[in-house]
Design an enzyme around this catalytic site. Structure first.
Site, PDB file in Angstrom:
ATOM      1  N   THR A 289       1.888 -10.464   0.787  1.00  0.00           N
ATOM      2  CA  THR A 289       1.497  -9.676  -0.391  1.00  0.00           C
ATOM      3  C   THR A 289       1.961 -10.401  -1.636  1.00  0.00           C
ATOM      4  O   THR A 289       2.810 -11.282  -1.578  1.00  0.00           O
ATOM      5  CB  THR A 289       2.190  -8.308  -0.429  1.00  0.00           C
ATOM      6  OG1 THR A 289       3.590  -8.483  -0.725  1.00  0.00           O
ATOM      7  CG2 THR A 289       2.022  -7.564   0.867  1.00  0.00           C
ATOM      8  N   ASP A 290       1.438  -9.991  -2.781  1.00  0.00           N
ATOM      9  CA  ASP A 290       2.083 -10.382  -4.020  1.00  0.00           C
ATOM     10  C   ASP A 290       3.306  -9.461  -4.195  1.00  0.00           C
ATOM     11  O   ASP A 290       3.523  -8.510  -3.433  1.00  0.00           O
ATOM     12  CB  ASP A 290       1.112 -10.302  -5.209  1.00  0.00           C
ATOM     13  CG  ASP A 290       1.549 -11.237  -6.349  1.00  0.00           C
ATOM     14  OD1 ASP A 290       2.751 -11.589  -6.396  1.00  0.00           O
ATOM     15  OD2 ASP A 290       0.712 -11.607  -7.194  1.00  0.00           O
ATOM     16  N   TYR A 291       4.080  -9.762  -5.180  1.00  0.00           N
ATOM     17  CA  TYR A 291       5.391  -9.150  -5.452  1.00  0.00           C
ATOM     18  C   TYR A 291       5.314  -7.614  -5.516  1.00  0.00           C
ATOM     19  O   TYR A 291       4.704  -7.067  -6.438  1.00  0.00           O
ATOM     20  CB  TYR A 291       5.839  -9.677  -6.804  1.00  0.00           C
ATOM     21  CG  TYR A 291       7.310  -9.852  -7.039  1.00  0.00           C
ATOM     22  CD1 TYR A 291       7.882 -11.109  -7.095  1.00  0.00           C
ATOM     23  CD2 TYR A 291       8.129  -8.765  -7.272  1.00  0.00           C
ATOM     24  CE1 TYR A 291       9.230 -11.287  -7.371  1.00  0.00           C
ATOM     25  CE2 TYR A 291       9.477  -8.930  -7.543  1.00  0.00           C
ATOM     26  CZ  TYR A 291      10.019 -10.202  -7.592  1.00  0.00           C
ATOM     27  OH  TYR A 291      11.348 -10.369  -7.880  1.00  0.00           O
ATOM     28  N   ALA A 293       3.544  -5.563  -4.010  1.00  0.00           N
ATOM     29  CA  ALA A 293       2.168  -5.037  -4.069  1.00  0.00           C
ATOM     30  C   ALA A 293       1.955  -3.872  -3.104  1.00  0.00           C
ATOM     31  O   ALA A 293       1.075  -3.037  -3.340  1.00  0.00           O
ATOM     32  CB  ALA A 293       1.157  -6.147  -3.810  1.00  0.00           C
TER      33      ALA A 293
END
Ligand code: NOJ
Length: 743
Positions: A289-291, A293
């Site tokens: 995932t992104d940070y 997310a």
């Protein structure tokens, strides 16, 4: 598997003997069976630990930090770390994972090595303007070598987000607006990071991460993290190609994007992460995932709480939770209660372990931790040379009235502007581990080249704010010089993540001072530093010459100087359209014709503005040189393109000036009548050629039917017979034209 309870030492021995010799025996089946042998030893907690990545506290790239990540590594609750580098620190953390966790599974170490690790290259948008795939690949290669030498094995790059949104600060991290060029660059970057043969076991290659999947580059109104809403056809034809190209090039990780697409946030989007990415595109790596997310799915409003958010993500096919602690907190209970099938967890862990095997981390968890090698490779002279080379190639000459540039050595020059004297800003956003203390500013380099006595400096004004108190001194300085160079633009943190703007003009009172300097009647050159297309209407009316330098990196000062003084003839071309003002945004060259195009004879009822032309200030593909090029008419090998056939389109390009130069020759097509409306131009090929003064060269583009395919009315992908235009030229707005028929 839960029945196997090893004492730590016994398990380690068993474990390593099960996993050794990956390099000599690296076929996919062998790796798969090794992965399974590890998986069989793992408890559910340990499996979930592999699905977790935390930031170290060395760098801040998001809103949350975690203080106890070391303890989590020790307990097997965290299998991956980002924002930690240097061989000493990585070794320390890896040692805890390998020697103190029950199974000793090595960690992945990720970092945002976007345009360099220590030696910083131009921002990615700038690099794309070089249209030089070899140089771009080299930049990624050098970045990988320095990152790997500093303990890292994973970069969160390349960013493959197409964008037509200059308000969005992250256009600085991508390759611009064009799907074709973006795809070529995405593949070049993957090859650079992962090596020519994608041999991840080579200790100087690192794992690439395709991001941000998907369509992150189209936030409504250009506001970062905002909603994305586009037709599936536009998504598939314009936004998907660079991600696909990076995956086809062998990238083994993908990052989810923060945005939603058609109402479903990417991190909960099974269509994106499983149906499209894995089943259709054949992606074999893992998804991170992104940070935070996953947590943000609650804010998006598709999950009532974090536990539900985690369920959506894991079921969508998201393997690794970046920083969110959601998998860590909830997955175990969800498996135990039957909400999540453990097979899903096993699949995710398999994908992550497989990459760790491919990297050779089980053979030698410290393979990136050689301090002597780090010392030798970081800032190696050839790396700095490569950064200088790309920086020069990335610069775009936007205006050069009366051949104001190049400057002559020894001329008395006034250098004005805060940015001229800034080192930090040269690096741009995402400067990774780059440091600027030892660097030279543009001013330093101009002095070195032109002689201290021939260069007068006055700051004039800051980049930001409305303080005009330095104007008088700057004007007085400029009076004493023959020519004026003003370095203006944005500060390095005005582009990149969370740096959207509604006004895309040069900030502060910089342009006001420029206008006052112009009134002195001396030639004025603007050097621009910025991370996005700007509205340069005032600057274009004021300056004699404008050089777009972007944020050019560690060697940026020297690169700018060499271009200004003609040691290098600029050859860069824009990869994003520069509008006349923000009201034209989004503006891009592959627009549709509409039913009421601007060229209709009536004055009123057509697609236009009443206060501004439709055309941009500087179009896609545009850039000048210190020499001039002339294009012949196009000749075609045939006017008919048959199924499985090809057409060769040839132009002869002549250097009609008195200097040697490089020219990017661009080839576009237009499908005149389709089952759906088609863009007025689409880039289908380009070649960057070198021409000596007076020299001519033929350039040949081969057109094949597959290049003309698109998602048709019924969403099938293919070509439609009919009439096409073919254009070859020096920019999207300056081309020769011919036509052919597809049978
Ligand atoms: C958030 C950014 O969107 C992403 O590009 C980056 O890789 C991660 N943070 C990690 O720093």
């Amino acid at each position: 598997m839960k029945k196997i309870i090893f004492l730590p030492v016994i398990s380690l021995l068993f474990f390593f003997s099960a996993c050794k010799s990956h390099n000599t025996d690296a076929g996919p089946d062998k790796i798969d069976s090794k992965v399974d042998s590890v998986l069989n030893l793992m408890t559910l907690d340990e499996k979930i630990g592999q699905m977790v990545i935390y930031t170290s506290d060395w760098d801040v790239t998001g809103p949350t930090l975690k203080s106890n990540y070391i303890d989590d590594i020790r307990k097997g609750n965290c299998g991956n770390i980002f924002n930690a580098h240097t061989t000493a620190y990585v070794r320390k953390l890896q040692k805890i994972a390998v020697e103190e966790s029950r199974l000793g599974i090595p960690l992945l170490f990720g970092y945002d090595v976007i345009h360099g690790h220590k030696t910083i290259f131009p921002i990615s948008l700038g690099e794309s303007a070089s249209w030089d795939l070899e140089a771009i690949e080299k930049s990624a290669r050098v970045s990988a070598v320095e990152a790997a030498a500093s303990g890292l094995n994973w970069t969160f790059a390349p960013m493959c987000d197409i964008s037509v949104e200059p308000r969005w600060g992250r256009v600085s991290e991508g390759a611009g607006e064009d799907p074709y060029l973006g795809s070529k660059i995405a593949a070049a970057r993957v090859h650079g990071f992962q090596g020519d043969n994608n041999d991840l076991s080579d200790s100087l290659t690192i794992l690439a991460c395709v991001k941000h999947f998907a369509a992150y580059g189209a936030p409504i109104a250009g506001r970062d993290y905002n909603t994305v809403d586009m037709s599936k056809r536009v998504f598939l034809d314009a936004y998907l190609p660079p991600y696909k190209s990076a995956i086809d090039a062998g990238a083994m990780s993908v990052m989810t994007s923060f945005n939603e697409l058609d109402g479903v946030p990417a991190t909960a989007n099974k269509y994106l992460m499983t149906d499209l990415l894995r089943n259709q595109l054949g992606f074999k790596g893992f998804v991170v995932t992104d940070y935070t997310a996953i947590n943000e799915l609650v804010n998006h409003g598709v999950a009532a709480n974090e536990a539900e958010a985690g369920l959506l993500a894991v079921k969508a096919g998201v393997d690794m939770d970046m920083q969110g602690e959601v998998y860590f907190k909830y997955l175990k209970k969800q498996v135990e209660s039957g909400q999540v099938d453990e097979k899903l967890i096993d699949e995710a862990v398999r994908r992550i372990l497989k990459v760790k095997f491919m990297l050779g981390l089980f053979d030698d968890p410290y393979k990136y931790c050689n301090a002597e090698r780090e010392k030798r490779l970081v800032y190696a002279p050839e790396h700095l040379q490569a950064a200088l080379d790309v920086a020069k190639k990335s610069m775009v000459l936007l205006k050069n009235a009366n051949n104001t540039l190049p400057l002559e050595k020894g001329e008395k020059i006034a250098v004005i502007g805060e940015l001229a004297n800034s080192k930090r800003d040269l690096l741009g956003s995402w400067k990774a581990a780059g440091d600027w203390d030892f660097m030279k500013s543009i001013l330093d380099e101009i002095k070195t080249y032109n002689g201290e006595n021939n260069v007068l400096y006055s700051e004039g004004c800051k980049m930001m704010g409305d303080d005009r108190s330095g104007f008088a001194a700057a004007i007085a300085t400029a009076r004493k010089a023959q020519k004026i160079i003003m370095v203006i633009g944005e500060s390095c943190d005005w582009s990149g993540e969370a740096a959207s703007r509604t006004n895309i003009q040069v900030p502060g009172v910089q342009t006001e001072l420029l206008e006052k300097l112009r009134a002195l009647g001396k030639p004025v050159v603007v050097v621009l530093m910025n991370g996005r297309p700007l509205d340069l209407t005032r600057e274009d009316q004021t300056a004699d010459a404008i050089l777009e330098a972007w944020f050019p990196g560690t060697m940026g000062g020297k690169a700018v100087t060499q271009v200004l003084f003609g040691e290098y003839n600029p050859s860069g071309k824009l990869t994003m359209t520069f509008p006349r003002n923000v009201g034209q945004v989004p503006i891009f060259y592959y627009e549709k014709n509409t039913g009421r195009p601007i060229y209709l004879p009536n004055d009123k009822y057509k697609s236009k503005y009443i206060d501004c032309p439709n055309t941009p200030l500087y179009p896609f593909g545009y850039g000048l040189s210190y020499t001039t090029f002339e294009y012949s008419d196009i000749t075609l090998s045939s006017n008919t393109l048959k199924e499985n056939g090809k057409i060769e389109a040839t132009v002869t390009v002549k250097n009609t000036g008195s200097r040697d130069g490089d020219e990017v020759v661009e080839c576009y097509v237009r499908d005149l009548v389709g089952s759906i409306t088609r863009p007025v131009k689409e880039l289908k090929g380009f070649e960057k050629i070198k021409l000596k003064a007076g020299e001519s060269k033929p350039v040949i583009f081969t057109i094949t039917p597959d290049m003309l395919a698109f998602h048709q009315l019924d969403m099938s992908y293919g070509t439609e017979p009919g009439d096409y235009k073919l254009f070859i030229g020096t920019s999207s707005a300056d081309v020769k034209e011919t036509s052919f028929k597809l049978e």
